[in-house]
Design a protein around this motif. Structure first.
Motif, mmCIF file in Angstrom:
data_model
loop_
_atom_site.group_PDB
_atom_site.id
_atom_site.type_symbol
_atom_site.label_atom_id
_atom_site.label_comp_id
_atom_site.label_asym_id
_atom_site.label_seq_id
_atom_site.Cartn_x
_atom_site.Cartn_y
_atom_site.Cartn_z
ATOM 1 N N ARG A 1 -10.641 -2.493 3.717
ATOM 2 C CA ARG A 1 -10.451 -3.251 2.483
ATOM 3 C C ARG A 1 -10.296 -4.732 2.760
ATOM 4 N NH1 ARG A 1 -4.863 -3.870 0.198
ATOM 5 N NH2 ARG A 1 -5.117 -5.449 1.835
ATOM 6 N N VAL B 1 -5.884 7.212 9.043
ATOM 7 C CA VAL B 1 -6.667 6.996 7.826
ATOM 8 C C VAL B 1 -6.090 5.855 6.981
ATOM 9 C CG1 VAL B 1 -7.296 8.033 5.598
ATOM 10 C CG2 VAL B 1 -7.683 9.298 7.723
ATOM 11 N N PRO B 2 -4.780 5.810 6.710
ATOM 12 C CA PRO B 2 -4.261 4.698 5.897
ATOM 13 C C PRO B 2 -4.512 3.325 6.514
ATOM 14 C CG PRO B 2 -2.664 6.476 5.969
ATOM 15 C CD PRO B 2 -3.725 6.813 6.977
ATOM 16 N N PRO C 1 -17.014 -0.155 0.572
ATOM 17 C CA PRO C 1 -15.793 0.204 1.305
ATOM 18 C C PRO C 1 -15.066 1.362 0.628
ATOM 19 C CG PRO C 1 -15.944 -2.168 0.978
ATOM 20 C CD PRO C 1 -17.007 -1.551 0.129
ATOM 21 N N PRO C 2 -14.510 2.283 1.408
ATOM 22 C CA PRO C 2 -13.769 3.404 0.823
ATOM 23 C C PRO C 2 -12.612 2.908 -0.030
ATOM 24 C CG PRO C 2 -14.175 3.774 3.149
ATOM 25 C CD PRO C 2 -14.556 2.357 2.865
ATOM 26 N N LYS C 3 -12.420 3.514 -1.173
ATOM 27 C CA LYS C 3 -11.318 3.135 -2.048
ATOM 28 C C LYS C 3 -10.035 3.794 -1.563
ATOM 29 C CE LYS C 3 -14.291 2.656 -6.108
ATOM 30 N NZ LYS C 3 -14.582 3.132 -7.483
ATOM 31 N N ARG C 4 -8.901 3.175 -1.918
ATOM 32 C CA ARG C 4 -7.614 3.732 -1.528
ATOM 33 C C ARG C 4 -7.476 5.154 -2.068
ATOM 34 N NH1 ARG C 4 -2.376 0.660 -3.517
ATOM 35 N NH2 ARG C 4 -2.907 1.736 -5.430
ATOM 36 N N PHE D 1 -15.384 8.112 4.980
ATOM 37 C CA PHE D 1 -15.724 6.984 5.833
ATOM 38 C C PHE D 1 -17.141 7.107 6.393
ATOM 39 C CE2 PHE D 1 -11.022 7.279 6.418
ATOM 40 C CZ PHE D 1 -10.707 6.095 5.757
ATOM 41 N N THR E 1 -9.145 7.724 -0.825
ATOM 42 C CA THR E 1 -10.295 8.525 -0.437
ATOM 43 C C THR E 1 -10.346 8.628 1.075
ATOM 44 O OG1 THR E 1 -11.868 6.709 -0.203
ATOM 45 C CG2 THR E 1 -11.538 7.595 -2.427
ATOM 46 N N ALA E 2 -11.106 9.581 1.570
ATOM 47 C CA ALA E 2 -11.248 9.759 3.018
ATOM 48 C C ALA E 2 -12.711 9.823 3.410
ATOM 49 C CB ALA E 2 -10.524 11.027 3.462
ATOM 50 N N HIS F 1 0.843 -1.192 0.000
ATOM 51 C CA HIS F 1 0.000 0.000 0.000
ATOM 52 C C HIS F 1 0.875 1.238 0.000
ATOM 53 C CE1 HIS F 1 -3.532 -2.455 0.919
ATOM 54 N NE2 HIS F 1 -2.707 -3.150 1.671
ATOM 55 N N GLN G 1 -8.168 2.431 6.148
ATOM 56 C CA GLN G 1 -8.474 2.048 4.773
ATOM 57 C C GLN G 1 -8.075 0.604 4.497
ATOM 58 O OE1 GLN G 1 -6.348 5.214 2.798
ATOM 59 N NE2 GLN G 1 -8.218 6.296 2.269
#
Length: 293
Positions: free
Chosen positions: A124, A116-117, A133-136, A141, A138-139, A20, A120
């Protein structure tokens, strides 16, 4: 989905995860965590040796996580906490959110602090938890923060589910915040009143999830409606049992009691804003949001 079921799905995705784009400390933590999980769950050591290996790995990962999160600055909470992951074994308690947990000095609240990372990645790798689910990168939530399943899995207890009763309006000017009243229970919670508030806050790269005990009002109208609905549910369940005993092919198995419980929760959410206690509940939730600077 139960916590154990989610955890099994989580580890399958976890062990095949790709790298990531994130800071080196977080990447190193994830690599160390994945390696420890794989080794512990594929080892043929004795139970005592595995327990010791699990303990040592948790201590190492706690140190790495503390370095990522840094000192915790939440009024009423200590600056240092403990690793929020309970165990690296595939067992009850596995799969919690990566972070540092702290209990308030008065014993009424608990907070899990992460980034946040890391959130995420966790979302995922827990694919059945959210519909979107939030995509990499994005923020957003919002869906997670408003989900009882998210809070149950991320900061919940091993043997209970957090039932969402009502959302409370809170505000985080440059980030995101959600709050909800909840009841921790193993089965349908009606007609119990909420026992606490769950608050999720994202500000910058920081994410804080709060649980706090509080006193929420009973709403007699909802309790009375539930009493009637539950009587009907019991009668319908008895009729279903009798039909099954007769091998009646038209017998339909419906969770009537669950429907009555859900109707009670909807009633509670609808009537709560009209209660005298509502403004104080909103202030309580907003106070937790405002702790995140």
């Amino acid at each position: 989905m139960s916590r154990i079921a989610v955890a099994v799905v989580w580890i399958c995705a976890l062990l095949s995860s790709a790298s990531h784009a994130m800071d080196s400390a977080s990447a190193a933590y994830l690599a160390a965590r994945d390696k420890a999980i794989a080794e512990i769950n594929s080892s043929h050591l004795s139970d005592a040796e595995l327990d010791q290996k699990n303990k040592e790995a948790l201590q190492q990962l706690q140190g790495m996580m503390q370095g990522i999160v840094g000192p915790i600055h939440l009024a009423g909470f200590p600056t240092n906490g403990t690793y929020s992951v309970e165990t690296l074994f595939q067992e009850l308690g596995f799969g919690g959110l990566d972070g540092i947990a702290v209990n308030s000095f008065d014993g009424k609240a608990r907070a899990v602090v992460t980034t946040v990372p890391l959130l995420q990645v966790w979302l995922r790798d827990t694919p059945d938890l959210l519909k979107h689910p939030p995509k990499r990168g994005t923020a957003d939530f919002g869906e997670a923060f408003a989900s009882e399943d998210f809070h149950s899995m991320a900061v919940g207890d091993d043997d209970v589910h957090f039932y969402k009763y009502a959302e409370l309006p809170v505000f985080q000017g440059v980030g995101l915040a959600r709050a909800m009243l909840y009841v921790p229970a193993q089965d349908d919670p009606a007609p119990a009143s909420p026992e606490g508030v769950l608050v999720a806050v994202m500000k910058g790269d920081k994410v804080v999830l709060f649980r706090k005990l509080l006193v929420a009002p009973a709403i007699p109208e909802c309790a009375a409606a539930f009493a009637e609905d539950s009587k009907k549910a019991l009668a319908r369940e008895a009729a279903y049992a009798a039909a099954r005993a007769r091998n009646d092919p038209s017998a339909s198995d419906v969770d009537w009691y669950g429907q009555a419980s859900n109707a009670f929760i909807r009633c509670y959410a609808r009537r709560l804003p009209g209660t005298a206690a509502y403004p104080a509940l909103v202030r309580e939730a907003q106070t937790l949001v405002d702790l995140v600077n």
